[in-house]
Design a protein around this motif. Structure first.
Motif, short mmCIF file in Angstrom:
data_model
loop_
_atom_site.label_atom_id
_atom_site.label_comp_id
_atom_site.label_asym_id
_atom_site.label_seq_id
_atom_site.Cartn_x
_atom_site.Cartn_y
_atom_site.Cartn_z
N GLY A 18 0.79 -1.22 0.00
CA GLY A 18 0.00 0.00 0.00
C GLY A 18 0.82 1.27 0.00
N THR A 19 2.02 1.21 -0.59
CA THR A 19 2.91 2.38 -0.56
C THR A 19 2.83 3.23 -1.83
OG1 THR A 19 4.73 1.05 -1.48
CG2 THR A 19 4.55 1.18 0.93
N VAL A 20 2.10 2.75 -2.84
CA VAL A 20 2.00 3.46 -4.11
C VAL A 20 0.87 4.48 -4.04
CG1 VAL A 20 1.63 3.25 -6.60
CG2 VAL A 20 2.93 1.51 -5.37
N GLU A 21 1.20 5.72 -4.34
CA GLU A 21 0.23 6.80 -4.30
C GLU A 21 -0.18 7.21 -5.71
OE1 GLU A 21 1.24 9.36 -0.38
OE2 GLU A 21 2.82 9.43 -1.92
N PRO A 22 -1.30 7.96 -5.85
CA PRO A 22 -1.70 8.43 -7.18
C PRO A 22 -0.57 9.20 -7.85
CG PRO A 22 -3.47 8.79 -5.60
CD PRO A 22 -2.28 8.33 -4.81
N GLY A 23 -0.31 8.89 -9.09
CA GLY A 23 0.75 9.56 -9.84
C GLY A 23 2.07 8.84 -9.81
N ASP A 24 2.25 7.89 -8.89
CA ASP A 24 3.53 7.20 -8.78
C ASP A 24 3.86 6.39 -10.03
OD1 ASP A 24 4.18 8.21 -6.33
OD2 ASP A 24 3.66 6.42 -5.18
N LEU A 25 2.87 5.67 -10.54
CA LEU A 25 3.14 4.84 -11.72
C LEU A 25 3.49 5.70 -12.93
CD1 LEU A 25 0.40 2.12 -11.29
CD2 LEU A 25 2.84 1.91 -10.86
N ASP A 26 2.87 6.86 -13.02
CA ASP A 26 3.22 7.78 -14.11
C ASP A 26 4.68 8.23 -13.97
OD1 ASP A 26 0.72 7.66 -15.24
OD2 ASP A 26 -0.04 9.42 -14.19
N GLU A 27 5.14 8.41 -12.73
CA GLU A 27 6.54 8.79 -12.51
C GLU A 27 7.48 7.70 -12.99
OE1 GLU A 27 5.74 11.54 -8.49
OE2 GLU A 27 7.02 9.75 -8.39
N ALA A 28 7.14 6.45 -12.68
CA ALA A 28 7.99 5.33 -13.11
C ALA A 28 7.99 5.20 -14.63
CB ALA A 28 7.52 4.03 -12.46
N LEU A 29 6.83 5.32 -15.25
CA LEU A 29 6.74 5.21 -16.71
C LEU A 29 7.48 6.36 -17.39
CD1 LEU A 29 3.03 4.05 -17.07
CD2 LEU A 29 5.07 2.70 -17.62
N ASN A 30 7.40 7.54 -16.79
CA ASN A 30 8.14 8.67 -17.35
C ASN A 30 9.64 8.44 -17.24
OD1 ASN A 30 8.55 11.45 -18.33
ND2 ASN A 30 9.24 11.85 -16.24
N ALA A 31 10.08 7.89 -16.10
CA ALA A 31 11.50 7.58 -15.93
C ALA A 31 11.95 6.58 -16.99
CB ALA A 31 11.77 7.04 -14.53
N ALA A 32 11.12 5.54 -17.22
CA ALA A 32 11.46 4.54 -18.24
C ALA A 32 11.58 5.20 -19.61
CB ALA A 32 10.39 3.44 -18.27
N ARG A 33 10.71 6.17 -19.89
CA ARG A 33 10.77 6.87 -21.17
C ARG A 33 12.03 7.73 -21.28
NH1 ARG A 33 6.19 9.06 -20.99
NH2 ARG A 33 6.73 11.09 -20.13
#
Length: 282
Positions: free
Chosen positions: A215-230
């Motif tokens: 339960g440590t993932v907050e709204p917007g976190d996955l977008d941050e990871a995907l942006n980093a991958a990009r």
């Protein structure tokens, strides 16, 4: 990402307070530029970091800044999360126990079981000593120079290096290294891309359980990871360095590939969904 005040790992080795003295050198903006050039082009710029001089075989200790202390705490919490998640996933999906990696924090230069390295190398994993290595200054480079902002982007970097440890535990890295030894340059690059994309996918598996179980993932976190991958896709890095993207020279995969494989691991939560070596389409 919810990380403050949470349990850290005991497997962090912090060498940032001890550094080797050097003859000459650069600092400030110049240092950041050199680091980014090295990361973009895959060049070891250690001679530039040394100012062309020979390192003096002496050490000095210094106090860590508040920013460095916070970065160390952050890495420790993320590492603890990887230990908890892979400690569950391995018995369930592999059928055996997971042996955690150690993570070494360093500043400037470091000695590893795979040889000496500098901050210009970027974060890396050494299968010989089963340790990941990270100069926390890379987080600033990631945010300010590579355009990958947010704590979950930084967590993705840690998770990616630990994913290489997962590959090592599965015997994948040794098989890849054997294949590389008998291959030409283009085939070696292809194997490297498949290795890195699999680590991206395994990072996605980590993110899946960080959200579902911790339960440590907050709204917007996955977008941050995907942006980093990009932002750290080979095509993006080559383009930002003023070069025309050349797929045959890629060693980590394109931005689209890195995002796709991270998403595949996140959506499935399955290690067997990360078989980049068994598919003809990356």
């Amino acid at each position: 990402m919810k990380w403050r005040g949470r349990r850290g790992s005991r497997n962090v080795i912090d060498r940032r307070g001890v550094s080797a003295g050097k003859a000459g050198g650069i600092g400030g903006v110049g240092l950041i530029i050199v680091l980014v050039v090295g990361y973009f082009l895959g060049i070891d710029v250690t001679p530039l970091l040394n100012g062309g001089g020979v390192p003096v075989q002496s050490t000095k200790t210094r106090e860590l800044s508040a920013e460095e202390q916070a970065a160390g705490q952050f890495v420790s919490v993320v590492l603890a999360d990887t230990e908890e998640i892979w400690g569950r996933v391995f018995p369930e999906q592999v059928g055996r126990a997971y042996r955690p990696a150690q993570l070494v924090l360093f500043s400037g230069r470091v000695a590893s079981g795979c040889g000496g390295a500098s901050a210009a190398t970027g974060p890396f994993y050494c299968p010989a000593d089963r340790r990941a290595y990270l100069d926390t200054q890379f987080f600033a480079t990631l945010q300010n120079r590579l355009g990958a902002k947010g704590d979950f982007a930084a967590a993705y970097v840690v998770a990616h290096e630990i994913a290489h440890h997962v590959q090592n535990e599965l015997g994948i890295l040794s098989q890849v290294n054997e294949a590389k030894a008998a291959a030409g340059e283009q085939r070696r690059n292809e194997l490297s891309v498949r290795t890195e994309l699999q680590a991206d996918c395994l990072s996605g598996v980590w993110a899946h359980y960080a959200e579902a179980q911790l339960g440590t993932v907050e709204p917007g976190d996955l977008d941050e990871a995907l942006n980093a991958a990009r932002q750290i896709g080979d095509d993006t890095l080559q383009r930002n360095a003023g070069r025309t993207p050349m797929p045959h020279t890629f060693t980590h995969g394109s931005a689209a590939q890195r995002q796709e494989w991270f998403a595949r691991g996140y959506e499935s939560g399955r290690m067997d969904a990360c078989d980049t070596f068994g598919t003809s389409r990356l």
